[in-house]
Design a protein around this motif. Structure first.
Motif, PDB file in Angstrom:
ATOM      1  N   PHE A   1      69.463 -34.233   5.567  1.00  0.00           N
ATOM      2  CA  PHE A   1      69.121 -33.941   4.036  1.00  0.00           C
ATOM      3  C   PHE A   1      69.537 -34.921   3.295  1.00  0.00           C
ATOM      4  CE2 PHE A   1      72.760 -31.813   5.564  1.00  0.00           C
ATOM      5  CZ  PHE A   1      73.679 -32.229   4.628  1.00  0.00           C
ATOM      6  N   GLY A   2      70.733 -35.750   3.480  1.00  0.00           N
ATOM      7  CA  GLY A   2      71.187 -36.826   2.546  1.00  0.00           C
ATOM      8  C   GLY A   2      72.396 -36.792   2.768  1.00  0.00           C
ATOM      9  N   ARG A   3      73.429 -36.995   1.744  1.00  0.00           N
ATOM     10  CA  ARG A   3      74.787 -36.894   2.015  1.00  0.00           C
ATOM     11  C   ARG A   3      75.586 -35.920   1.019  1.00  0.00           C
ATOM     12  NH1 ARG A   3      76.185 -43.653   1.737  1.00  0.00           N
ATOM     13  NH2 ARG A   3      75.016 -43.949   3.916  1.00  0.00           N
ATOM     14  N   VAL A   4      76.763 -35.691   1.409  1.00  0.00           N
ATOM     15  CA  VAL A   4      77.600 -34.811   0.723  1.00  0.00           C
ATOM     16  C   VAL A   4      78.737 -35.452   0.295  1.00  0.00           C
ATOM     17  CG1 VAL A   4      79.054 -32.509   0.510  1.00  0.00           C
ATOM     18  CG2 VAL A   4      77.012 -32.714   2.090  1.00  0.00           C
ATOM     19  N   TYR A   5      79.287 -35.295  -1.212  1.00  0.00           N
ATOM     20  CA  TYR A   5      80.293 -36.088  -1.608  1.00  0.00           C
ATOM     21  C   TYR A   5      81.263 -35.202  -2.440  1.00  0.00           C
ATOM     22  CZ  TYR A   5      77.067 -40.005  -1.627  1.00  0.00           C
ATOM     23  OH  TYR A   5      76.380 -40.908  -1.311  1.00  0.00           O
ATOM     24  N   LYS A   6      82.549 -35.289  -2.061  1.00  0.00           N
ATOM     25  CA  LYS A   6      83.809 -34.726  -2.832  1.00  0.00           C
ATOM     26  C   LYS A   6      83.564 -35.329  -4.369  1.00  0.00           C
ATOM     27  CE  LYS A   6      88.591 -33.703  -2.803  1.00  0.00           C
ATOM     28  NZ  LYS A   6      89.964 -34.070  -2.144  1.00  0.00           N
ATOM     29  N   ALA A   7      83.791 -34.371  -5.108  1.00  0.00           N
ATOM     30  CA  ALA A   7      83.613 -34.571  -6.664  1.00  0.00           C
ATOM     31  C   ALA A   7      84.925 -33.861  -7.360  1.00  0.00           C
ATOM     32  CB  ALA A   7      82.240 -34.160  -7.257  1.00  0.00           C
ATOM     33  N   GLN A   8      85.404 -34.601  -8.169  1.00  0.00           N
ATOM     34  CA  GLN A   8      86.657 -33.988  -9.161  1.00  0.00           C
ATOM     35  C   GLN A   8      85.979 -34.010 -10.447  1.00  0.00           C
ATOM     36  OE1 GLN A   8      90.511 -35.828  -9.077  1.00  0.00           O
ATOM     37  NE2 GLN A   8      91.324 -34.194 -10.210  1.00  0.00           N
TER      38      GLN A   8
ATOM     39  N   LEU B   1      70.011 -34.741  -2.519  1.00  0.00           N
ATOM     40  CA  LEU B   1      68.938 -34.735  -1.771  1.00  0.00           C
ATOM     41  C   LEU B   1      67.832 -35.618  -2.342  1.00  0.00           C
ATOM     42  CD1 LEU B   1      69.406 -31.010  -2.091  1.00  0.00           C
ATOM     43  CD2 LEU B   1      68.919 -31.845   0.062  1.00  0.00           C
ATOM     44  N   ASP B   2      67.418 -36.367  -1.328  1.00  0.00           N
ATOM     45  CA  ASP B   2      66.181 -37.256  -1.849  1.00  0.00           C
ATOM     46  C   ASP B   2      65.065 -36.309  -2.036  1.00  0.00           C
ATOM     47  OD1 ASP B   2      64.341 -38.938  -2.256  1.00  0.00           O
ATOM     48  OD2 ASP B   2      64.399 -40.048  -0.367  1.00  0.00           O
ATOM     49  N   CYS B   3      64.464 -35.873  -3.136  1.00  0.00           N
ATOM     50  CA  CYS B   3      63.152 -34.894  -3.066  1.00  0.00           C
ATOM     51  C   CYS B   3      62.027 -35.800  -3.455  1.00  0.00           C
ATOM     52  CB  CYS B   3      63.600 -34.124  -4.278  1.00  0.00           C
ATOM     53  SG  CYS B   3      64.763 -33.109  -4.007  1.00  0.00           S
ATOM     54  N   ALA B   4      61.834 -36.965  -2.757  1.00  0.00           N
ATOM     55  CA  ALA B   4      60.643 -37.958  -2.996  1.00  0.00           C
ATOM     56  C   ALA B   4      59.350 -37.246  -2.282  1.00  0.00           C
ATOM     57  CB  ALA B   4      60.888 -38.972  -2.411  1.00  0.00           C
TER      58      ALA B   4
END
Length: 374
Positions: free
Chosen positions: A101-108, A120-123
């Protein structure tokens, strides 16, 4: 003369009234045709869009305007710039996982809280629909064993789904990653199986309408800091009964897809039960759903395990070494029997997830959510 004058006046009044009525009807007729013409023009434009296909950008643009996705849930729209800042412009150092599906990132976030952001690339239209499906469903779910939705965002043809952060990653990473399951004791594994069954039971029995996950696997079972398990990734989930329309594409992951769905496209809640059985086998043996052995072609875990699950003398010897000799053998045989029923080729032979749940509760210690007193 008086009589003639009265008749003339009456005739004038009647003609005037008749003329007014005819004029009114003409105005109404003209208004009707103008309205019909405008409606027809809109339909033609709409049909033209359907024939051409909506671009993913316009599809996501329409979805952007939806703030309240359901009566039960609320999905907050986050500005893309907030996510960009929170992930250091989606720096590789913040990647938690990578999938199809793509990548998952940690965000603060600015308030100091940490979340997980799936990019998600929704192309394509299908990807856009999966994005909408997941956000729409997660906004409705309220269960401790289903991942919580924090919000979503859209930038150009890219969709972002923000979840609660699960500190221990996925079950797949814990079992098959660098630690090779060393953090997963026997009781912790049973707790994960129980949590997963509870999440599925909510989808199959308690949520209205009933939901089929359709992509249950160890990588979609996430673990928090206390190893509580939660189901994630609902992009392929469907309402039970929608599959009868025969307009669903075959979807899922090799090794977890039930044979009746793979061969003839028959999808029911028992398809999720089959996938749960595969996860249970992973917990027992520490093996992947599909493995490539040096001396043999790829083999599914189900094919490998089926003949061994009923052999009580062999079963303790082929367990994952991490949990070998750490449980009551009676409990081991019970879990093996449950797994064997779940992966039966004939769906009618598989139990309901509620029955599986009640079979697992006595095998999990009280302090972990079961009824077993150790």
């Amino acid at each position: 003369m008086d009589s003639s004058r009265k008749m003339l006046i009456a005739l004038i009044v009647v003609c005037t009234s008749l003329g007014a009525i005819i004029l009114s009807l003409c105005f109404l007729w003209i208004h009707y045709w103008k309205k019909k013409s405008r409606k027809s023009g809109k339909n033609d434009a709409k049909n033209s869009e359907v024939e051409k296909g909506h671009s993913p950008a316009s599809f996501l643009g329409d979805f952007r305007s939806l703030r309240t996705v359901s009566k039960m849930g609320y999905a907050s729209f986050m500005d893309y710039k907030i996510l960009e800042k929170a992930t250091s412009k989606f720096h590789d150092g913040n990647i938690l996982g990578v999938g199809g599906f793509g990548r998952v990132y940690k965000a603060q976030l600015e308030d100091g809280s940490c979340v997980a952001v799936k990019k998600l690339d929704c192309a394509t239209q299908d990807a856009g629909k999966e994005f909408e499906n997941e956000v729409g469903l997660l906004s409705k779910f309220q269960h401790p064993n289903i991942i919580s939705l924090v919000g979503y965002s859209i930038e150009s043809e890219t969709g972002f789904i923000i979840y609660e952060l699960m500190d221990n990653g996925s079950l797949e990473t814990q079992l098959h990653g660098p630690s090779n399951g060393s953090e997963l004791s026997w009781y912790r594994r049973m707790k994960i199986a129980l949590d997963t069954a509870r999440g599925l039971e909510y989808l199959h029995e308690h949520h209205n309408p009933h939901i089929i996950h359709r992509d249950l696997k160890s990588s979609n079972i996430l673990l928090d800091s206390n190893f509580n398990a939660k189901l994630s990734d609902f992009g392929l989930a469907v309402i039970d009964g929608a599959q009868k329309k025969n307009d669903l594409k075959l979807s899922g992951t090799v090794g977890y897809v039930a044979p009746e769905y793979l061969l003839v496209g028959k999808l029911t809640d028992k398809s999720d039960v089959y996938a749960f059985g595969v996860v249970l086998l992973e917990l027992l043996f520490g093996r992947k759903a599909v493995e490539k052995e040096a001396s043999a072609p790829c083999q599914s875990l189900v094919t490998w395990a089926m003949p061994k699950l009923t052999d009580r003398s062999l079963l303790p010897e082929i367990l994952d070494p991490v949990v070998k000799n750490t449980m009551d053998l009676k409990h081991l045989y019970q879990v093996a029997a449950v797994a064997l029923l779940c992966v039966q080729p004939e769906p009618s032979y598989r139990p309901l997830i509620t029955d599986v749940l009640h079979s697992l509760i006595p095998l999990v210690p009280v302090e972990l959510g079961g009824t077993l007193r150790v």
